[in-house]
Structures are given as structure tokens and as C-alpha cells.
Design a protein around this motif. Structure first.
Motif, short mmCIF file in Angstrom:
data_model
loop_
_atom_site.label_atom_id
_atom_site.label_comp_id
_atom_site.label_asym_id
_atom_site.label_seq_id
_atom_site.Cartn_x
_atom_site.Cartn_y
_atom_site.Cartn_z
N ALA A 100 0.86 -1.18 0.00
CA ALA A 100 0.00 0.00 0.00
C ALA A 100 0.89 1.23 0.00
O ALA A 100 1.81 1.34 0.82
CB ALA A 100 -0.92 0.01 1.22
N GLY A 101 0.66 2.13 -0.92
CA GLY A 101 1.49 3.31 -1.02
C GLY A 101 2.93 2.94 -1.28
O GLY A 101 3.23 1.98 -1.99
N ASP A 102 3.83 3.66 -0.66
CA ASP A 102 5.25 3.38 -0.82
C ASP A 102 5.85 2.77 0.44
O ASP A 102 7.07 2.82 0.66
CB ASP A 102 6.00 4.66 -1.21
N ARG A 103 5.01 2.17 1.28
CA ARG A 103 5.51 1.47 2.46
C ARG A 103 6.16 0.16 2.04
O ARG A 103 5.88 -0.36 0.98
CB ARG A 103 4.35 1.22 3.43
N LEU A 145 3.23 0.41 -11.63
CA LEU A 145 1.90 0.74 -12.15
C LEU A 145 1.07 1.49 -11.11
O LEU A 145 0.33 2.42 -11.45
CB LEU A 145 1.17 -0.53 -12.58
N GLN A 146 1.18 1.08 -9.85
CA GLN A 146 0.47 1.77 -8.78
C GLN A 146 0.84 3.25 -8.74
O GLN A 146 0.00 4.12 -8.49
CB GLN A 146 0.80 1.11 -7.43
N GLY A 192 -11.25 0.60 -10.63
CA GLY A 192 -9.91 1.00 -11.06
C GLY A 192 -8.87 -0.07 -10.90
O GLY A 192 -7.70 0.14 -11.27
N THR A 193 -9.26 -1.24 -10.38
CA THR A 193 -8.29 -2.33 -10.21
C THR A 193 -7.95 -2.94 -11.57
O THR A 193 -8.83 -3.33 -12.33
CB THR A 193 -8.84 -3.42 -9.28
N TYR A 194 -6.66 -3.04 -11.84
CA TYR A 194 -6.14 -3.68 -13.05
C TYR A 194 -5.55 -5.01 -12.61
O TYR A 194 -4.76 -5.06 -11.66
CB TYR A 194 -5.08 -2.78 -13.66
N SER A 195 -5.95 -6.12 -13.26
CA SER A 195 -5.50 -7.42 -12.76
C SER A 195 -5.48 -8.48 -13.85
O SER A 195 -6.12 -8.36 -14.89
CB SER A 195 -6.43 -7.90 -11.63
N PRO A 216 -4.31 1.62 -8.59
CA PRO A 216 -3.54 2.85 -8.42
C PRO A 216 -4.35 3.98 -7.80
O PRO A 216 -3.75 4.90 -7.21
CB PRO A 216 -3.11 3.19 -9.86
N VAL A 217 -5.68 3.93 -7.91
CA VAL A 217 -6.51 4.96 -7.30
C VAL A 217 -6.39 4.89 -5.78
O VAL A 217 -6.23 5.90 -5.09
CB VAL A 217 -7.98 4.81 -7.74
#
Length: 445
Positions: free
Chosen positions: A69-72, A326-327, A392-395, A408-409
Motif C-alpha cells: 500500500a502506497g510506498d511502504r 503501475l500503482q 480502477g483495479t487492473y488485474s 492505483p486509485v
């Protein structure tokens, strides 16, 4: 249990992964009897318990997940080993897995980079790059190889979204399947025994392969129907021609090297066999059989050519880096792979007007619903649904059970690696989504 809205779900997953360096491999332990709220040392207990249970009940020898999640720091969860063999290495973030159709999003993003570079355009006829596709024909019906002229050309968009009218040996039937088999239109590898048979008819190079594909009739006029296909394999030939370098070299230069994806291979080096998983198959009796043992795997020898639809072996860590890029809409660790607008376009619904994505079996890893669109090489969630990761999920996923998604949203992503046929043997995608939602709900109590 608390019912989470998508907004709360996104926040709580981010919170679960926050606060420390959680990039760790979870050890194999018995599934807990009760679900305790997450702690900093155990951020995803329900998901970890799910993975443990898959190993304990013999569903798979090993499993690895990468969640972010995020850049964690990415959370890595693992259970079991890369094979049932005595002494097999524990499964972990750097274990190697056949990702099969999870190769498709990587090929698609390579094409999007060339679109950004101005060397391709989304609605350009493929015949501009590969002249053999200039005059395509369409089957009169699935019971005959007889055909009529296609009403329009195949475009780059069509290859990216499986709307070109091309077939696929895994779904094509009748005389067209016979034609594909006769001409060696089978861009994938399973094990050494089957590969020896496939090599007798398969074209020796990527350009020869594309030319042979162009000789076959289409199942439908381009841009009129979604049908799973070899479109991303043909795209590899397009990328090769448009870029002026080999397809695999382009992917290495423009994606793998900049993202520091050092465990992504078309051919597994002998030095890496120890971390390479064995691929299994389930017999009708339920017995698990080693279909492609790592020590003698077909992936230890170079393929006929790099298969853009199903050719890669990768680690969970590497695929997570690809999804993380991509995120972030095209960037990771200060390195930009593609522009923000290019990444957004790639992960939007690119289906031609009037075409809908009807879905496939669970083995693809995509969210299967009429409310799902299709982007560059992967499905796109258009409406919130149960067990989805939100609009918005790309999979997409692979034939041997692997799954991957990125939103990415909401700045979330996930990868799960296993290797068994058929990939839909177990409902791994739905089980993982439920476990993650349970972890989120526990945190929100």
C-alpha cells in the motif's frame, strides 16, 4: 464482522502495512483457531493463516504473497516449500514461479512504452508493422476453415485487448484448432516431453510465428468480440519490429533493468534451480503429480522465441516491483518507466465500442463480471463488487494459479504465487480477497 466500504478498505489495508519494515517471510505454522486483531509483528493474520492452510491441506507445496500500500515496505507472506521433494527450499519472496499469462501485462506495458515513444499508435493497423496481416480473413463458422474477407484491419488496440479475432489453443475448437496445431501456433511450454512434440511444428522465430498466425482465419471481425487469444504473443513480434531490437531485449532494457527486476527470466539459469518451484498437476483422483520438476524443467533451456503471452518465470518480489510501478502510474524509486498519462491509459477500459468482456475461468486471475472492462493486457474493474479490490483495479493471472492486481486509485497491490494445473483447481483469488478483507475488518474494529 464489519462490512467495509471500498474507501475504508483502502485505508485499513494501508494502515495494516504501515509503521515498520514488514518485508518478511512468514514461517509455516498451523492455522490459528481464532482471528486476533493484527499487530505490528503480524500485519495480515487471516491472509497468513489462509496460506498456511493451503499448504497444510495439500492444496499446494508452497505459496508466496506480496502485498503493498502506497510506498511502504512490501509485506511478504510465505508458507511451505517450492516442491514436495525432501530438502526443497522454503518458499519465499525470491522463489521463482512460472507466471504464464501474467506475462501478458508486461508485454502490454512494453507496447504502451512504444506508443509513448511515437513508434506505435493505439488504433494503428498491425499491418503497418507486420505486412503479413494486411489481408485477413474470417471463419464462416467454427465448423469450417472456409473464410471471407475481414471487414476491418487488426489494430494495436485489438491485440492488447483480445479483440483481434485471433484464436488460442486453450479455447479454440474444431478445424481452426486443428490448423493451429498443424502450424505450431502454440506459444507456450509445459514440460520437456510436450516441448519435444511442440518443437516439431512451432516456427523457429518470433517473426516467423507472426507470419504463420497471419495465415490463419480469424474467429470474428477485429474489434467486434472479446475472445482470449495469442494477441500478446503477436504483440511481441510487433514490439520487436517497432523497437528495432529483440522483444526480450526491449523488455529487459525498458522494464526489467530500470525497475531492478533481477529475478525475471525467459530461461532460468542453472545457478537458480535451487529457488525454482516445481510445477504440479492434479490428477482426477486429486493426487498431485510433478508435471515439470525444477531440476529438469523445460524452462532451463531457451524457448523457440520469447512468448509474450505466457513465457516468463518470476519472483513475487519482482512482480511486486512491476505492480508498484503501475500503482505509481509509471514510476518507482525515482525511475520513470512511462508517463503518468500512458500508465492511466493502459489501465483504463480500452475495449472497442460495443464490445464487452464476458469473463473467463478463475485461473486467469481476472475479476470475472459483466461490470469488468479490459485494458492493456489485463482486466479493469468498472464497478465495486464483492471480493474485488475496487473500481480502477487492473488485474490478471496465470494458468498455474498465480494472481496479481493493482489499484492505483487506492494505491494498493497484491501478488500471489503458486504453481499447479489447473490454475482454477482452488478459488485462490476469492479466498485471498476474503482473507484480506477479514484482516481489514479486524483492524477497523
Amino acid at each position: 464482522m464489519v462490512r467495509l466500504t471500498p474507501m475504508v478498505a483502502g485505508f485499513t489495508l494501508a494502515a495494516l502495512l504501515a509503521g515498520g519494515a514488514f518485508a518478511q517471510q512468514a514461517m509455516v505454522t498451523p492455522a490459528p483457531q481464532t482471528l486476533a486483531p493484527p499487530t505490528l509483528a503480524d500485519p495480515l493474520p487471516a491472509t497468513k493463516a489462509l496460506f498456511d492452510s493451503y499448504v497444510a491441506t495439500g492444496k499446494t507445496p508452497g505459496i508466496v504473497g506480496a502485498f503493498g500500500a502506497g510506498d511502504r515496505p512490501t509485506v511478504f507472506l510465505a508458507a511451505g516449500r517450492v516442491a514436495t521433494d525432501q530438502g526443497a527450499a522454503p518458499a519465499g519472496p525470491d522463489s521463482l514461479w512460472r507466471v504464464y499469462s501474467m506475462t501478458k501485462p508486461i508485454t502490454a506495458m512494453a507496447a504502451m512504452i512504444l506508443i509513448e515513444d511515437g513508434k506505435l499508435s493505439l488504433d494503428e493497423p498491425v499491418s503497418d508493422i507486420l505486412p503479413a496481416f494486411k489481408t485477413m480473413r474470417v471463419q464462416l463458422n467454427e465448423n469450417t476453415i472456409e473464410s471471407r474477407p475481414a471487414v476491418r484491419p487488426i489494430t494495436i488496440r485489438n491485440l492488447l485487448t483480445h479483440t483481434a479475432g485471433l484464436g488460442y489453443t486453450i479455447i479454440t475448437k474444431g478445424p481452426l484448432l486443428d490448423y493451429y496445431n498443424q502450424k505450431g501456433i502454440n506459444p507456450a511450454q509445459v514440460n520437456a516431453a510436450l516441448e519435444a512434440v511442440s518443437r516439431k511444428t512451432r516456427p523457429a522465430t518470433l517473426q516467423e510465428f507472426a507470419n504463420v498466425v497471419a495465415s490463419a482465419p480469424l474467429i470474428a471481425d477485429p474489434g467486434t468480440k472479446w475472445s482470449y487469444s495469442i494477441g500478446l504473443d503477436v504483440m511481441g513480434a510487433v514490439i520487436e519490429k517497432a523497437s528495432g531490437m529483440s522483444f526480450d531485449a526491449f523488455v529487459q532494457t525498458r522494464i526489467f533493468d530500470p525497475l531492478k527486476m533481477r529475478s525475471s527470466f525467459w530461461t532460468v539459469p542453472q545457478s537458480e534451480i535451487g529457488r525454482f518451484a516445481t510445477n504440479y498437476a492434479f490428477a482426477p483422483s486429486g493426487t498431485m503429480i510433478a508435471l515439470d520438476p525444477a531440476a529438469s524443467s523445460v524452462y532451463l533451456s531457451p524457448p523457440s522465441f520469447p512468448y509474450g503471452g505466457a513465457g516468463l518465470v518470476m519472483s513475487a518480489r519482482d512482480y511486486d516491483r512491476f505492480l508498484h510501478m503501475l500503482q505509481n502510474y509509471g514510476e518507482l524509486d525515482g525511475v520513470r518507466i512511462m508517463k503518468t498519462e500512458t500508465a492511466k491509459l493502459a489501465m483504463s477500459n480500452l475495449l472497442p465500442p460495443g464490445v464487452v468482456f464476458g469473463g473467463l475461468g478463475a485461473g486467469t486471475g481476472g475479476t470475472m463480471s459483466q461490470q469488468t472492462g479490459f485494458g492493456a493486457g489485463g482486466s479493469v474493474t468498472l464497478l465495486d463488487m464483492p471480493n474485488s479490490m475496487g473500481v480502477g483495479t487492473y488485474s490478471w493471472g496465470g494458468a498455474a494459479g498465480t494472481i496479481a492486481w493493482v489499484n492505483p486509485v487506492r494505491r494498493m497491490r497484491g501478488t500471489v504465487m503458486v504453481n499447479y494445473f489447473p490454475g482454477e483447481r482452488w478459488p485462490l483469488r476469492a479466498d485471498t480477497a476474503k482473507a484480506l478483507q477479514s484482516d481489514m475488518a479486524s483492524y477497523a474494529r
